[in-house]
Design a protein around this motif. Structure first.
Motif, PDB file in Angstrom:
ATOM      1  N   MET A  64       0.830  -1.099   0.042  1.00  0.00           N
ATOM      2  CA  MET A  64       0.020  -0.081   0.035  1.00  0.00           C
ATOM      3  C   MET A  64       0.931   1.224  -0.103  1.00  0.00           C
ATOM      4  N   LEU A  65       2.119   1.023   0.718  1.00  0.00           N
ATOM      5  CA  LEU A  65       2.626   2.350   0.736  1.00  0.00           C
ATOM      6  C   LEU A  65       3.534   2.581  -0.584  1.00  0.00           C
ATOM      7  N   LYS A  66       4.091   1.759  -1.184  1.00  0.00           N
ATOM      8  CA  LYS A  66       4.456   1.706  -2.418  1.00  0.00           C
ATOM      9  C   LYS A  66       3.512   2.325  -3.473  1.00  0.00           C
ATOM     10  N   ASN A  67       2.437   1.656  -3.384  1.00  0.00           N
ATOM     11  CA  ASN A  67       1.134   2.350  -4.244  1.00  0.00           C
ATOM     12  C   ASN A  67       1.129   3.719  -4.012  1.00  0.00           C
ATOM     13  N   GLU A  68       1.230   4.246  -2.922  1.00  0.00           N
ATOM     14  CA  GLU A  68       1.054   5.719  -2.694  1.00  0.00           C
ATOM     15  C   GLU A  68       2.615   6.567  -2.891  1.00  0.00           C
ATOM     16  N   LYS A  69       3.563   5.810  -2.905  1.00  0.00           N
ATOM     17  CA  LYS A  69       4.711   6.292  -3.098  1.00  0.00           C
ATOM     18  C   LYS A  69       5.271   7.072  -2.031  1.00  0.00           C
ATOM     19  N   ILE A  70       5.059   6.323  -0.767  1.00  0.00           N
ATOM     20  CA  ILE A  70       5.503   6.887   0.345  1.00  0.00           C
ATOM     21  C   ILE A  70       6.715   5.902   0.895  1.00  0.00           C
ATOM     22  N   VAL A  71       7.641   6.821   1.303  1.00  0.00           N
ATOM     23  CA  VAL A  71       8.758   5.957   1.682  1.00  0.00           C
ATOM     24  C   VAL A  71       8.762   5.628   3.051  1.00  0.00           C
ATOM     25  N   ALA A  72       8.861   4.517   3.616  1.00  0.00           N
ATOM     26  CA  ALA A  72       8.852   4.435   5.068  1.00  0.00           C
ATOM     27  C   ALA A  72      10.196   3.482   5.750  1.00  0.00           C
ATOM     28  N   ASN A  73      10.778   3.832   6.657  1.00  0.00           N
ATOM     29  CA  ASN A  73      11.534   2.969   7.166  1.00  0.00           C
ATOM     30  C   ASN A  73      10.980   1.859   8.207  1.00  0.00           C
ATOM     31  N   PRO A  74      11.189   0.739   7.834  1.00  0.00           N
ATOM     32  CA  PRO A  74      10.743  -0.404   8.534  1.00  0.00           C
ATOM     33  C   PRO A  74      11.094  -0.468  10.098  1.00  0.00           C
TER      34      PRO A  74
END
Length: 126
Positions: A1-11
């Protein structure tokens, strides 16, 4: 979902949160794009309001609520430290009044250039 929204998140900063499998009835039946006022009164055994800036439990707050005002004071452009200080002061009084919007409502108001705060609304109407 984050990739689809082009949101970079640090796991590294991710945290699992248990959420209901279905949307709560009070949320489903609430008006859309409507700010809410939430008042919380501590009882003699409470030591907190049941939430902090990133987590809420056992309160009328909903996941993804955004605090616009605390005790009729606009918080939108204030720092996290300032908001935390306001919450601590309210806790010593044992009472807090919050003016809230959910994420979709916030986006709706900002997209349509509508004032979120009741004070801002009054100024715009004057």
């Amino acid at each position: 979902m984050l990739k689809n929204e082009k949101i970079v998140a640090n796991p590294k900063y991710a945290r699992a949160i248990r959420a209901p499998r279905t949307v709560p009835t009070e949320y489903e039946n609430s008006p859309r794009n409507q700010p809410r006022i939430c008042t919380i009164q501590l009882n003699k055994t409470d030591t907190t309001f049941g939430f902090d800036i990133v987590y809420a439990s056992n309160t009328p707050l909903r996941r993804f609520d955004r605090i616009i005002e605390i005790d009729d004071e606009l918080m939108e452009n204030e720092s996290t430290a300032f908001v935390e200080e306001k919450l601590l002061k309210a806790r010593t009084r044992g009472f807090i009044k919050l003016y809230l919007v959910d994420t979709k409502t916030y986006k709706f108001y900002k997209t349509n250039n509508l004032p979120l705060s009741p004070k801002e609304s009054a100024k715009k109407l004057a």
